[in-house]
Design an enzyme around this catalytic site. Structure first.
Site, mmCIF file in Angstrom:
data_model
loop_
_atom_site.group_PDB
_atom_site.id
_atom_site.type_symbol
_atom_site.label_atom_id
_atom_site.label_comp_id
_atom_site.label_asym_id
_atom_site.label_seq_id
_atom_site.Cartn_x
_atom_site.Cartn_y
_atom_site.Cartn_z
ATOM 1 C CB THR A 1 4.566 -9.571 -13.484
ATOM 2 O OG1 THR A 1 5.260 -8.701 -14.380
ATOM 3 C CG2 THR A 1 5.570 -10.368 -12.656
ATOM 4 N N GLY B 1 1.326 -6.500 -15.403
ATOM 5 C CA GLY B 1 1.602 -5.311 -16.197
ATOM 6 C C GLY B 1 2.540 -5.593 -17.360
ATOM 7 C CB CYS B 2 5.692 -7.492 -17.538
ATOM 8 S SG CYS B 2 6.573 -6.463 -16.332
ATOM 9 C CB THR B 3 1.458 -10.415 -19.147
ATOM 10 O OG1 THR B 3 2.406 -11.258 -18.467
ATOM 11 C CG2 THR B 3 0.659 -11.238 -20.134
ATOM 12 C CB ALA C 1 4.973 -8.675 -23.419
#
Length: 152
Positions: free
Chosen positions: A41, A43-45, A48
């Site tokens: 997703t 924000g998570c990408t 990360a």
């Protein structure tokens, strides 16, 4: 939830390849543990990939990166390959560890409330002591604060 200055409770989870690991397996290195809602997703990408792009600085600080989410190992493996992440991701589908670390709770999106991952990160020292915690933090601030704490 362990407080800064306390020993982090050990846990055991499966990583992206299905192998089980324990937090204590990483003693002797600092651990940058980050909790994120869902692989692949936006924000998570961002979070990360921010750790991926600064991985050399993290390694220089004698640290490893571990991500934790409710995603299944197969989804984690796909995301690692798609984004060329050079660190392990841990699967906590029952959110037991996330709850114990205060990274699971009420969230809100478009006015709807639900239970989910509260984006957070912790830095755990070589001896297992919690050195820093950031609960409910944006992807950008998570990257910046973790790197600053690690001296990068």
């Amino acid at each position: 939830m362990p407080a800064v200055g306390e020993i982090a409770p050990d846990f055991e989870l499966k990583k992206q390849d299905g192998e089980t690991v324990k937090l204590s397996d990483y003693r002797g290195k600092k651990v940058l543990l980050f909790a994120y809602p869902k692989a692949a997703t936006p924000g998570c990408t961002k979070q990360a990939c921010g750790f991926r792009d600064n991985f050399a600085n993290i390694e220089t600080a004698n640290a490893v990166v571990l991500g934790i989410s409710p995603d299944q190992p197969e989804a984690l493996a796909e995301w690692i390959e798609a984004e060329s992440l050079q660190y392990d991701l841990l699967s906590d589908p029952d959110h037991t560890v996330l709850e114990a670390w205060n990274a699971w709770g009420e969230r809100s999106m478009y006015g709807n409330k639900y239970q989910g991952v509260i984006r957070s990160h912790w830095i755990i020292g070589e001896d297992g002591t919690v050195l820093d915690e950031q609960i409910k933090i944006s992807p950008k601030n998570s990257i910046e604060k973790a790197l600053k704490f690690l001296g990068g």
